[in-house]
Scaffold this motif. Sequence first.
Motif, PDB file in Angstrom:
ATOM      1  N   HIS A 122     -24.177 -10.775  15.432  1.00  0.00           N
ATOM      2  CA  HIS A 122     -22.895 -10.083  15.256  1.00  0.00           C
ATOM      3  C   HIS A 122     -22.080 -10.202  16.526  1.00  0.00           C
ATOM      4  CE1 HIS A 122     -24.026  -8.332  11.465  1.00  0.00           C
ATOM      5  NE2 HIS A 122     -25.197  -8.038  11.998  1.00  0.00           N
ATOM      6  N   LEU A 123     -20.797 -10.370  16.334  1.00  0.00           N
ATOM      7  CA  LEU A 123     -19.888 -10.405  17.482  1.00  0.00           C
ATOM      8  C   LEU A 123     -19.854  -9.039  18.160  1.00  0.00           C
ATOM      9  CD1 LEU A 123     -17.231 -12.145  15.328  1.00  0.00           C
ATOM     10  CD2 LEU A 123     -18.101 -13.184  17.427  1.00  0.00           C
ATOM     11  N   SER A 124     -19.705  -8.003  17.346  1.00  0.00           N
ATOM     12  CA  SER A 124     -19.582  -6.640  17.882  1.00  0.00           C
ATOM     13  C   SER A 124     -20.939  -5.933  17.842  1.00  0.00           C
ATOM     14  CB  SER A 124     -18.563  -5.860  17.051  1.00  0.00           C
ATOM     15  OG  SER A 124     -18.981  -5.758  15.700  1.00  0.00           O
ATOM     16  N   ARG A 146      -6.487 -13.109  13.436  1.00  0.00           N
ATOM     17  CA  ARG A 146      -6.093 -11.723  13.147  1.00  0.00           C
ATOM     18  C   ARG A 146      -7.017 -10.779  13.914  1.00  0.00           C
ATOM     19  NH1 ARG A 146      -5.468 -12.162   7.081  1.00  0.00           N
ATOM     20  NH2 ARG A 146      -4.329 -14.100   6.876  1.00  0.00           N
ATOM     21  N   ASN A 150     -24.516 -14.689  10.449  1.00  0.00           N
ATOM     22  CA  ASN A 150     -23.708 -13.487  10.615  1.00  0.00           C
ATOM     23  C   ASN A 150     -23.247 -13.121   9.203  1.00  0.00           C
ATOM     24  OD1 ASN A 150     -21.913 -11.458  11.024  1.00  0.00           O
ATOM     25  ND2 ASN A 150     -20.776 -12.460  12.681  1.00  0.00           N
ATOM     26  N   HIS A 158     -23.935  -4.798   5.613  1.00  0.00           N
ATOM     27  CA  HIS A 158     -24.081  -3.370   5.314  1.00  0.00           C
ATOM     28  C   HIS A 158     -24.255  -3.089   3.818  1.00  0.00           C
ATOM     29  CE1 HIS A 158     -22.490  -3.596   9.320  1.00  0.00           C
ATOM     30  NE2 HIS A 158     -21.357  -4.133   8.873  1.00  0.00           N
ATOM     31  N   ARG A 191     -20.882   0.961   9.406  1.00  0.00           N
ATOM     32  CA  ARG A 191     -21.344  -0.344   9.916  1.00  0.00           C
ATOM     33  C   ARG A 191     -22.670  -0.224  10.658  1.00  0.00           C
ATOM     34  NH1 ARG A 191     -16.791  -3.845   9.537  1.00  0.00           N
ATOM     35  NH2 ARG A 191     -14.876  -2.653   9.731  1.00  0.00           N
TER      36      ARG A 191
HETATM   37  O1  CA2 Z   1     -19.438  -7.929  14.497  1.00  0.00           O
HETATM   38  C1  CA2 Z   1     -19.636  -8.740  13.604  1.00  0.00           C
HETATM   39  O2  CA2 Z   1     -19.952  -9.910  13.786  1.00  0.00           O
HETATM   40  C2  CA2 Z   1     -19.454  -8.308  12.138  1.00  0.00           C
HETATM   41  O3  CA2 Z   1     -20.453  -8.963  11.364  1.00  0.00           O
HETATM   42  C3  CA2 Z   1     -18.069  -8.791  11.730  1.00  0.00           C
HETATM   43  C4  CA2 Z   1     -17.684  -8.375  10.326  1.00  0.00           C
HETATM   44  C5  CA2 Z   1     -17.881  -6.877  10.132  1.00  0.00           C
HETATM   45  O4  CA2 Z   1     -17.618  -6.531   8.775  1.00  0.00           O
HETATM   46  C6  CA2 Z   1     -19.267  -6.423  10.514  1.00  0.00           C
HETATM   47  O5  CA2 Z   1     -19.333  -5.022  10.371  1.00  0.00           O
HETATM   48  C7  CA2 Z   1     -19.593  -6.805  11.940  1.00  0.00           C
HETATM   49  C8  CA2 Z   1     -16.218  -8.724  10.053  1.00  0.00           C
HETATM   50  C9  CA2 Z   1     -15.946 -10.191  10.088  1.00  0.00           C
HETATM   51  C10 CA2 Z   1     -14.498 -10.410   9.753  1.00  0.00           C
HETATM   52  O6  CA2 Z   1     -13.835 -10.841  10.926  1.00  0.00           O
HETATM   53  C11 CA2 Z   1     -12.482 -10.761  10.958  1.00  0.00           C
HETATM   54  C12 CA2 Z   1     -11.873 -11.464  11.980  1.00  0.00           C
HETATM   55  C13 CA2 Z   1     -10.515 -11.423  12.107  1.00  0.00           C
HETATM   56  C14 CA2 Z   1      -9.748 -10.688  11.218  1.00  0.00           C
HETATM   57  C15 CA2 Z   1     -10.359  -9.990  10.199  1.00  0.00           C
HETATM   58  C16 CA2 Z   1     -11.727 -10.022  10.065  1.00  0.00           C
END
Ligand code: CA2
Length: 143
Positions: free
Chosen positions: A100-102, A18, A74, A80, A111
Amino acid sequence: MKMILVIHGPNLDLLGKREPAIYGKVTLTEINRALRKAAKKHKVTLKIVQSNHEGEIVDLIGKSRNKFCGLLINPAAYTHTSVAIRDAISGSGILAVEVHLSNIHRREEFRRQSLISAVVSGTVMGFGAKSYTLGLSALLDLL
Ligand code: CA2
């Protein structure tokens, strides 16, 4: 052999399935494969866990002290919000790296704060799936 605990926080099991526009097309299985390959090269073993539950993550970290020499985490959305995960990491005394990926600083205001960063050795973010292998490499350097 050295053992490292890898924790993927909530919803990371959805990676690649997703919202590819935000998190890319790489799946968690592919990330884990790359981590295991890098670990093998460095002769360390990984225990990899994905959990959607804050308490479960707290328990895992709490029990990690004598079992693992490092933690790659992660915390996802708990980054947060979770004082509990922060306290578990600082209380365990385990050497930890946050990934973190992002780049959370380029995203929504809510965030931009990590409650975790102050209790880990360092944070790698913004490189997509590569953040994980970079984070593991940094953790191995510290060990
Ligand atoms: O950037 C990152 O790695 C995060 O930890 C990813 C989290 C987000 O809440 C953080 O702010 C930053 C979200 C992980 C959920 O990933 C999804 C992947 C596909 C569809 C929905 C959520």
